[in-house]
Design a protein around this motif. Sequence first.
Motif, PDB file in Angstrom:
ATOM      1  N   ARG A   1       4.307  -5.727  -7.268  1.00  0.00           N
ATOM      2  CA  ARG A   1       5.594  -5.520  -6.605  1.00  0.00           C
ATOM      3  C   ARG A   1       6.150  -6.854  -6.145  1.00  0.00           C
ATOM      4  O   ARG A   1       5.411  -7.811  -5.928  1.00  0.00           O
ATOM      5  CB  ARG A   1       5.446  -4.569  -5.417  1.00  0.00           C
ATOM      6  CG  ARG A   1       4.598  -5.082  -4.271  1.00  0.00           C
ATOM      7  CD  ARG A   1       4.385  -3.980  -3.240  1.00  0.00           C
ATOM      8  NE  ARG A   1       3.597  -4.444  -2.099  1.00  0.00           N
ATOM      9  CZ  ARG A   1       3.165  -3.654  -1.117  1.00  0.00           C
ATOM     10  NH1 ARG A   1       3.446  -2.338  -1.139  1.00  0.00           N
ATOM     11  NH2 ARG A   1       2.474  -4.144  -0.108  1.00  0.00           N
TER      12      ARG A   1
ATOM     13  N   VAL B   1      -0.759  -5.063  -6.599  1.00  0.00           N
ATOM     14  CA  VAL B   1      -0.909  -3.853  -5.789  1.00  0.00           C
ATOM     15  C   VAL B   1      -2.182  -3.110  -6.183  1.00  0.00           C
ATOM     16  O   VAL B   1      -2.987  -2.747  -5.330  1.00  0.00           O
ATOM     17  CB  VAL B   1       0.313  -2.932  -5.958  1.00  0.00           C
ATOM     18  CG1 VAL B   1       0.090  -1.607  -5.218  1.00  0.00           C
ATOM     19  CG2 VAL B   1       1.572  -3.623  -5.463  1.00  0.00           C
TER      20      VAL B   1
ATOM     21  N   VAL C   1      -2.657  -1.756   0.632  1.00  0.00           N
ATOM     22  CA  VAL C   1      -2.367  -0.401   0.146  1.00  0.00           C
ATOM     23  C   VAL C   1      -3.630   0.466   0.036  1.00  0.00           C
ATOM     24  O   VAL C   1      -3.530   1.649  -0.319  1.00  0.00           O
ATOM     25  CB  VAL C   1      -1.654  -0.434  -1.229  1.00  0.00           C
ATOM     26  CG1 VAL C   1      -0.402  -1.300  -1.151  1.00  0.00           C
ATOM     27  CG2 VAL C   1      -2.588  -0.916  -2.332  1.00  0.00           C
TER      28      VAL C   1
ATOM     29  N   MET D   1       1.744   6.909  -4.432  1.00  0.00           N
ATOM     30  CA  MET D   1       1.922   6.159  -3.190  1.00  0.00           C
ATOM     31  C   MET D   1       2.167   7.142  -2.052  1.00  0.00           C
ATOM     32  O   MET D   1       3.143   7.900  -2.091  1.00  0.00           O
ATOM     33  CB  MET D   1       3.098   5.183  -3.323  1.00  0.00           C
ATOM     34  CG  MET D   1       2.981   4.267  -4.520  1.00  0.00           C
ATOM     35  SD  MET D   1       4.263   2.994  -4.572  1.00  0.00           S
ATOM     36  CE  MET D   1       5.722   4.010  -4.744  1.00  0.00           C
TER      37      MET D   1
ATOM     38  N   LEU E   1       3.964   5.967   2.905  1.00  0.00           N
ATOM     39  CA  LEU E   1       4.746   4.755   2.628  1.00  0.00           C
ATOM     40  C   LEU E   1       5.301   4.147   3.900  1.00  0.00           C
ATOM     41  O   LEU E   1       5.650   4.860   4.859  1.00  0.00           O
ATOM     42  CB  LEU E   1       5.869   5.076   1.648  1.00  0.00           C
ATOM     43  CG  LEU E   1       5.412   5.215   0.187  1.00  0.00           C
ATOM     44  CD1 LEU E   1       6.450   5.942  -0.643  1.00  0.00           C
ATOM     45  CD2 LEU E   1       5.125   3.844  -0.396  1.00  0.00           C
TER      46      LEU E   1
ATOM     47  N   ASP F   1       6.545  -1.562   2.239  1.00  0.00           N
ATOM     48  CA  ASP F   1       6.260  -1.272   0.830  1.00  0.00           C
ATOM     49  C   ASP F   1       7.514  -1.392  -0.035  1.00  0.00           C
ATOM     50  O   ASP F   1       7.437  -1.296  -1.266  1.00  0.00           O
ATOM     51  CB  ASP F   1       5.691   0.135   0.667  1.00  0.00           C
ATOM     52  CG  ASP F   1       4.326   0.301   1.315  1.00  0.00           C
ATOM     53  OD1 ASP F   1       4.090   1.350   1.933  1.00  0.00           O
ATOM     54  OD2 ASP F   1       3.497  -0.627   1.180  1.00  0.00           O
TER      55      ASP F   1
ATOM     56  N   TYR G   1       8.814  -2.457  -8.147  1.00  0.00           N
ATOM     57  CA  TYR G   1       7.463  -2.272  -8.639  1.00  0.00           C
ATOM     58  C   TYR G   1       7.427  -2.403 -10.160  1.00  0.00           C
ATOM     59  O   TYR G   1       8.256  -1.808 -10.851  1.00  0.00           O
ATOM     60  CB  TYR G   1       6.929  -0.901  -8.211  1.00  0.00           C
ATOM     61  CG  TYR G   1       6.508  -0.867  -6.768  1.00  0.00           C
ATOM     62  CD1 TYR G   1       7.451  -0.909  -5.746  1.00  0.00           C
ATOM     63  CD2 TYR G   1       5.156  -0.818  -6.412  1.00  0.00           C
ATOM     64  CE1 TYR G   1       7.079  -0.903  -4.405  1.00  0.00           C
ATOM     65  CE2 TYR G   1       4.767  -0.809  -5.075  1.00  0.00           C
ATOM     66  CZ  TYR G   1       5.740  -0.851  -4.085  1.00  0.00           C
ATOM     67  OH  TYR G   1       5.348  -0.845  -2.759  1.00  0.00           O
TER      68      TYR G   1
END
Length: 125
Positions: free
Chosen positions: A37, A47, A63, A82, A85, A89, A93
């Motif tokens: 990301r 990530v 994460v 995901m 969140l 974040d 991505y």
Amino acid sequence: VQLVESGGGLVQAGGSLRLSCTASGFTFDDYSVGWFRQAPGKEREGVSYFSQTDRRTYYADSVKGRFTISSDNAKNTAYLEMNSLKPEDTAVYYCAVNPTPLGVLGLIPGLFEDWGQGTQVTVSS
């Protein structure tokens, strides 16, 4: 090699999204997949990474416990689930693939040459 990300969008903090990375033009089973990301004004960061050879997964500390990477070779698609969140974040991505097993190095963007176009994820507070 062609990679197409989808599934991004606007979500409130605490919400969930599932990103997809659909591949074509190569034998998906032979490639490991990374999700990365890039937020405005920041460098691209790793990530999560999925290794096809041993099916191990790797996550950035930021994460862990919230994101889950997976791969469905029958569909030539990788996913990034995901949850929980946070506003931090928010980013574009990207998915990327590499035929060489990288292990924890799979979180390093510079080791990937083949990238998708990215999908925007925005988390509101």
